[in-house]
Design a protein around this motif. Structure first.
Motif, PDB file in Angstrom:
ATOM      1  N   HIS A  53      80.738 -36.031  69.618  1.00 16.74           N
ATOM      2  CA  HIS A  53      79.437 -36.617  69.255  1.00 16.74           C
ATOM      3  C   HIS A  53      78.760 -35.784  68.167  1.00 16.74           C
ATOM      4  CE1 HIS A  53      75.806 -38.939  69.854  1.00 16.74           C
ATOM      5  NE2 HIS A  53      75.128 -37.818  69.924  1.00 16.74           N
ATOM      6  N   ARG A  54      78.828 -34.462  68.302  1.00 16.04           N
ATOM      7  CA  ARG A  54      78.231 -33.571  67.310  1.00 16.04           C
ATOM      8  C   ARG A  54      78.887 -33.773  65.946  1.00 16.04           C
ATOM      9  NH1 ARG A  54      79.643 -28.485  68.974  1.00 16.04           N
ATOM     10  NH2 ARG A  54      78.518 -28.912  70.889  1.00 16.04           N
ATOM     11  N   PHE A  55      80.213 -33.933  65.941  1.00 16.08           N
ATOM     12  CA  PHE A  55      80.916 -34.179  64.684  1.00 16.08           C
ATOM     13  C   PHE A  55      80.427 -35.481  64.045  1.00 16.08           C
ATOM     14  CE2 PHE A  55      84.190 -36.547  62.463  1.00 16.08           C
ATOM     15  CZ  PHE A  55      84.491 -35.674  61.431  1.00 16.08           C
ATOM     16  N   CYS A  56      80.336 -36.525  64.843  1.00  9.94           N
ATOM     17  CA  CYS A  56      79.930 -37.827  64.309  1.00  9.94           C
ATOM     18  C   CYS A  56      78.532 -37.782  63.708  1.00  9.94           C
ATOM     19  CB  CYS A  56      79.981 -38.894  65.407  1.00  9.94           C
ATOM     20  SG  CYS A  56      81.652 -39.289  65.931  1.00  9.94           S
ATOM     21  N   ILE A  57      77.640 -37.056  64.313  1.00 16.05           N
ATOM     22  CA  ILE A  57      76.262 -36.990  63.823  1.00 16.05           C
ATOM     23  C   ILE A  57      76.142 -36.111  62.584  1.00 16.05           C
ATOM     24  CG2 ILE A  57      73.955 -36.123  64.376  1.00 16.05           C
ATOM     25  CD1 ILE A  57      74.438 -37.059  67.224  1.00 16.05           C
ATOM     26  N   SER A  58      76.836 -34.985  62.568  1.00 20.73           N
ATOM     27  CA  SER A  58      76.591 -34.011  61.504  1.00 20.73           C
ATOM     28  C   SER A  58      77.591 -34.037  60.356  1.00 20.73           C
ATOM     29  CB  SER A  58      76.559 -32.599  62.093  1.00 20.73           C
ATOM     30  OG  SER A  58      77.807 -32.287  62.667  1.00 20.73           O
ATOM     31  N   GLN A  59      78.825 -34.513  60.578  1.00 15.82           N
ATOM     32  CA  GLN A  59      79.830 -34.410  59.527  1.00 15.82           C
ATOM     33  C   GLN A  59      80.402 -35.743  59.069  1.00 15.82           C
ATOM     34  OE1 GLN A  59      82.652 -31.662  61.123  1.00 15.82           O
ATOM     35  NE2 GLN A  59      81.370 -29.892  60.725  1.00 15.82           N
ATOM     36  N   CYS A  60      80.376 -36.743  59.909  1.00 14.60           N
ATOM     37  CA  CYS A  60      80.933 -38.043  59.547  1.00 14.60           C
ATOM     38  C   CYS A  60      79.974 -38.777  58.607  1.00 14.60           C
ATOM     39  CB  CYS A  60      81.167 -38.869  60.818  1.00 14.60           C
ATOM     40  SG  CYS A  60      81.761 -40.534  60.486  1.00 14.60           S
ATOM     41  N   THR A  61      80.493 -39.351  57.544  1.00 14.41           N
ATOM     42  CA  THR A  61      79.632 -40.033  56.569  1.00 14.41           C
ATOM     43  C   THR A  61      78.957 -41.263  57.181  1.00 14.41           C
ATOM     44  OG1 THR A  61      81.526 -41.275  55.737  1.00 14.41           O
ATOM     45  CG2 THR A  61      80.959 -39.249  54.587  1.00 14.41           C
ATOM     46  N   ILE A  62      79.639 -41.957  58.056  1.00 15.50           N
ATOM     47  CA  ILE A  62      79.046 -43.122  58.704  1.00 15.50           C
ATOM     48  C   ILE A  62      77.960 -42.676  59.673  1.00 15.50           C
ATOM     49  CG2 ILE A  62      79.497 -45.143  60.152  1.00 15.50           C
ATOM     50  CD1 ILE A  62      80.696 -45.228  57.294  1.00 15.50           C
ATOM     51  N   GLY A  63      78.209 -41.602  60.395  1.00 13.48           N
ATOM     52  CA  GLY A  63      77.205 -41.059  61.312  1.00 13.48           C
ATOM     53  C   GLY A  63      75.950 -40.623  60.576  1.00 13.48           C
ATOM     54  N   GLU A  64      76.126 -40.033  59.417  1.00 10.22           N
ATOM     55  CA  GLU A  64      74.974 -39.621  58.617  1.00 10.22           C
ATOM     56  C   GLU A  64      74.179 -40.834  58.140  1.00 10.22           C
ATOM     57  OE1 GLU A  64      76.550 -37.149  55.541  1.00 10.22           O
ATOM     58  OE2 GLU A  64      76.913 -35.469  56.913  1.00 10.22           O
ATOM     59  N   ARG A  65      74.870 -41.897  57.780  1.00 14.65           N
ATOM     60  CA  ARG A  65      74.199 -43.119  57.345  1.00 14.65           C
ATOM     61  C   ARG A  65      73.420 -43.745  58.510  1.00 14.65           C
ATOM     62  NH1 ARG A  65      77.867 -47.384  54.494  1.00 14.65           N
ATOM     63  NH2 ARG A  65      78.725 -45.461  53.696  1.00 14.65           N
ATOM     64  N   ILE A  66      74.025 -43.752  59.691  1.00 16.25           N
ATOM     65  CA  ILE A  66      73.350 -44.279  60.878  1.00 16.25           C
ATOM     66  C   ILE A  66      72.121 -43.430  61.198  1.00 16.25           C
ATOM     67  CG2 ILE A  66      73.579 -44.597  63.379  1.00 16.25           C
ATOM     68  CD1 ILE A  66      76.504 -45.429  62.837  1.00 16.25           C
ATOM     69  N   LYS A  67      72.238 -42.135  61.025  1.00 14.15           N
ATOM     70  CA  LYS A  67      71.117 -41.223  61.258  1.00 14.15           C
ATOM     71  C   LYS A  67      69.960 -41.531  60.301  1.00 14.15           C
ATOM     72  CE  LYS A  67      70.404 -36.243  61.578  1.00 14.15           C
ATOM     73  NZ  LYS A  67      71.077 -34.951  61.419  1.00 14.15           N
ATOM     74  N   GLN A  68      70.274 -41.852  59.043  1.00 15.21           N
ATOM     75  CA  GLN A  68      69.246 -42.206  58.072  1.00 15.21           C
ATOM     76  C   GLN A  68      68.513 -43.480  58.493  1.00 15.21           C
ATOM     77  OE1 GLN A  68      71.403 -42.465  54.412  1.00 15.21           O
ATOM     78  NE2 GLN A  68      71.421 -40.260  54.084  1.00 15.21           N
ATOM     79  N   TYR A  69      69.270 -44.470  58.979  1.00 18.95           N
ATOM     80  CA  TYR A  69      68.646 -45.690  59.466  1.00 18.95           C
ATOM     81  C   TYR A  69      67.723 -45.380  60.646  1.00 18.95           C
ATOM     82  CZ  TYR A  69      71.626 -48.746  56.645  1.00 18.95           C
ATOM     83  OH  TYR A  69      72.244 -49.398  55.609  1.00 18.95           O
ATOM     84  N   GLY A  70      68.151 -44.477  61.519  1.00 21.16           N
ATOM     85  CA  GLY A  70      67.342 -44.096  62.671  1.00 21.16           C
ATOM     86  C   GLY A  70      66.042 -43.437  62.256  1.00 21.16           C
ATOM     87  N   GLU A  71      66.088 -42.636  61.210  1.00 21.45           N
ATOM     88  CA  GLU A  71      64.866 -42.000  60.711  1.00 21.45           C
ATOM     89  C   GLU A  71      63.900 -43.043  60.163  1.00 21.45           C
ATOM     90  OE1 GLU A  71      66.300 -39.101  57.948  1.00 21.45           O
ATOM     91  OE2 GLU A  71      66.985 -37.759  59.550  1.00 21.45           O
ATOM     92  N   LYS A  72      64.417 -44.084  59.553  1.00 23.06           N
ATOM     93  CA  LYS A  72      63.552 -45.164  59.037  1.00 23.06           C
ATOM     94  C   LYS A  72      62.904 -45.937  60.183  1.00 23.06           C
ATOM     95  CE  LYS A  72      66.082 -46.007  54.774  1.00 23.06           C
ATOM     96  NZ  LYS A  72      66.901 -46.994  54.009  1.00 23.06           N
TER      97      LYS A  72
END
Length: 61
Positions: A40-59
Motif C-alpha cells: 500500500h505504501r508503494f502504491c501511494i508514494s511511488q506508483c504513478t497511478i497512485g500519485e494521480r489518485i492521491k491528487q484527485y483525493g486532495e481536490k
C-alpha cells in the motif's frame, strides 16, 4: 465543490483503479514479499497511478 464536480472526480478515480490497479502484478508481488502495508505504501508514494489518485483525493478535500 459542486456535487457534479465531486461525482466526476470520483468516477475518474474509479476508472483509474479499474484500469490499472485491479489485478496489478506488482501490487500482488509486494504483498507476498513484504506484506499489505508495504504494498500500500508503494502504491501511494511511488506508483504513478497512485500519485494521480492521491491528487484527485486532495481536490476532493
Amino acid at each position: 465543490m459542486r456535487y457534479v464536480e465531486r461525482k466526476e472526480l470520483l468516477n475518474q478515480v474509479e476508472g483509474l483503479m479499474l484500469k490499472y490497479c485491479e489485478g496489478c502484478f506488482l501490487h500482488r508481488h509486494l504483498i507476498k514479499e513484504s506484506g499489505r502495508r508495504a504494498a500500500h505504501r508503494f502504491c501511494i508514494s511511488q506508483c504513478t497511478i497512485g500519485e494521480r489518485i492521491k491528487q484527485y483525493g486532495e481536490k476532493l478535500s
